[in-house]
Design a protein around this motif. Structure first.
Motif, short mmCIF file in Angstrom:
data_model
loop_
_atom_site.label_atom_id
_atom_site.label_comp_id
_atom_site.label_asym_id
_atom_site.label_seq_id
_atom_site.Cartn_x
_atom_site.Cartn_y
_atom_site.Cartn_z
N ALA A 186 -3.26 -17.02 -23.47
CA ALA A 186 -3.00 -18.02 -22.69
C ALA A 186 -3.72 -17.76 -21.80
N SER A 213 6.79 -21.59 -28.24
CA SER A 213 5.19 -21.76 -27.24
C SER A 213 5.14 -23.51 -27.81
N GLU A 271 1.47 -15.57 -29.08
CA GLU A 271 0.12 -16.92 -29.13
C GLU A 271 -0.91 -15.97 -29.64
N TRP A 327 5.42 -15.56 -24.62
CA TRP A 327 4.87 -16.66 -25.04
C TRP A 327 3.77 -16.15 -25.27
N LEU A 357 -0.50 -22.06 -19.15
CA LEU A 357 1.62 -22.27 -18.26
C LEU A 357 1.46 -22.29 -17.40
#
Length: 254
Positions: free
Chosen positions: A20, A186, A17, A13, A25
């Motif tokens: 986060a 994601s 990205e 993820w 999450l």
């Protein structure tokens, strides 16, 4: 999901990205925020990420952006062959949507000898590769900047594609299988990719064979979204047969 597997998904993820939040999450993986903080602490100890208040970010992200470098740079020989084979499907004068990612970037680099293309892309690095070519028109959406993929994402980016038409879309994926379809690490790109698909007459998935038969975190949809799969010779015979039985043309890049 067991702890080690979950941590690998969290790392994927972050590699997609860049950053986060703990709360995001925790909601995505169905665990407590305490558990996510423990996972992030472990990933930081291993040298992958840097924790910050309420979240974490990928350790290499600043250097990647400064160098305009993509994160996923493995299997590059296969990706270059895939890029060349996929670009051969584009004729002069066409309107083409190019997704972000290292394999689609290889498609872009093999389009430089075409004439009169209209390119629509959410990838900043691809826009820089093609934007200076005299006979090309390059269009980009707005949206949220994703550092690891050098791309623009989110609902504003998705909205840009409404009402647009292209002959072809070259689509990237993190994983693809007959059972799970197209999956990604994601959630943020799902709406953009769906909008791209809706705007294109033909969807060409470019994916090296290491991504076939795997699944990632979030689903874009089934394999029926794809018209053509361009991959390398590492694809298993049974996987190729399964895609072709599902109506997907499989092109092996040599």
């Amino acid at each position: 999901m067991l702890g080690e597997a979950r941590r690998m998904k969290i790392l994927e993820w972050l590699q997609e990205e860049g950053t986060a939040r703990v709360r995001t999450l925790a909601e995505a993986f169905g665990v407590s925020e305490v558990t996510v903080r423990q996972d992030l602490e472990k990933l930081e100890t291993e040298g992958h990420i840097v924790r910050e208040h309420g979240g974490a970010f990928l350790k290499s992200v600043t250097q990647q952006v400064q160098a305009m470098a993509l994160h996923h740079m493995i299997h590059m020989d296969a990706k270059r062959r895939i890029g060349r084979a996929a670009a051969a499907m584009v004729a002069d004068g066409e309107t083409v949507i190019l997704d972000s990612g290292s394999t689609v970037t290889e498609v872009a680099t093999h389009l430089v000898d075409r004439e009169g293309l209209t390119i629509i892309t959410n990838a900043l690095n691809i826009a820089l590769v093609l934007g200076g070519l005299q006979t090309f028109e390059v269009h980009m959406p707005g949206g949220h900047f994703k550092a690891p993929t050098l791309s623009l994402s989110g609902e504003r980016s998705a909205d840009y594609f409404h009402g647009l038409f292209a002959q072809k879309l070259f689509l990237a994926t993190a994983a693809v299988s007959i059972e799970a379809g197209l999956t990604f690490p994601s959630l943020s790109d799902i709406s953009v990719k769906r909008a791209m698909i809706s705007s294109a007459s033909e969807v060409i998935l470019v994916a090296d064979s290491s991504k076939i038969g795997r699944r990632s975190f979030s689903s874009l949809g089934g394999i029926e979204l794809v018209h053509v799969l361009v991959t390398d010779e590492g694809i298993r015979d049974e996987d190729r047969a399964a895609f072709e039985d599902a109506g997907v043309k499989v092109v092996i890049a040599s």
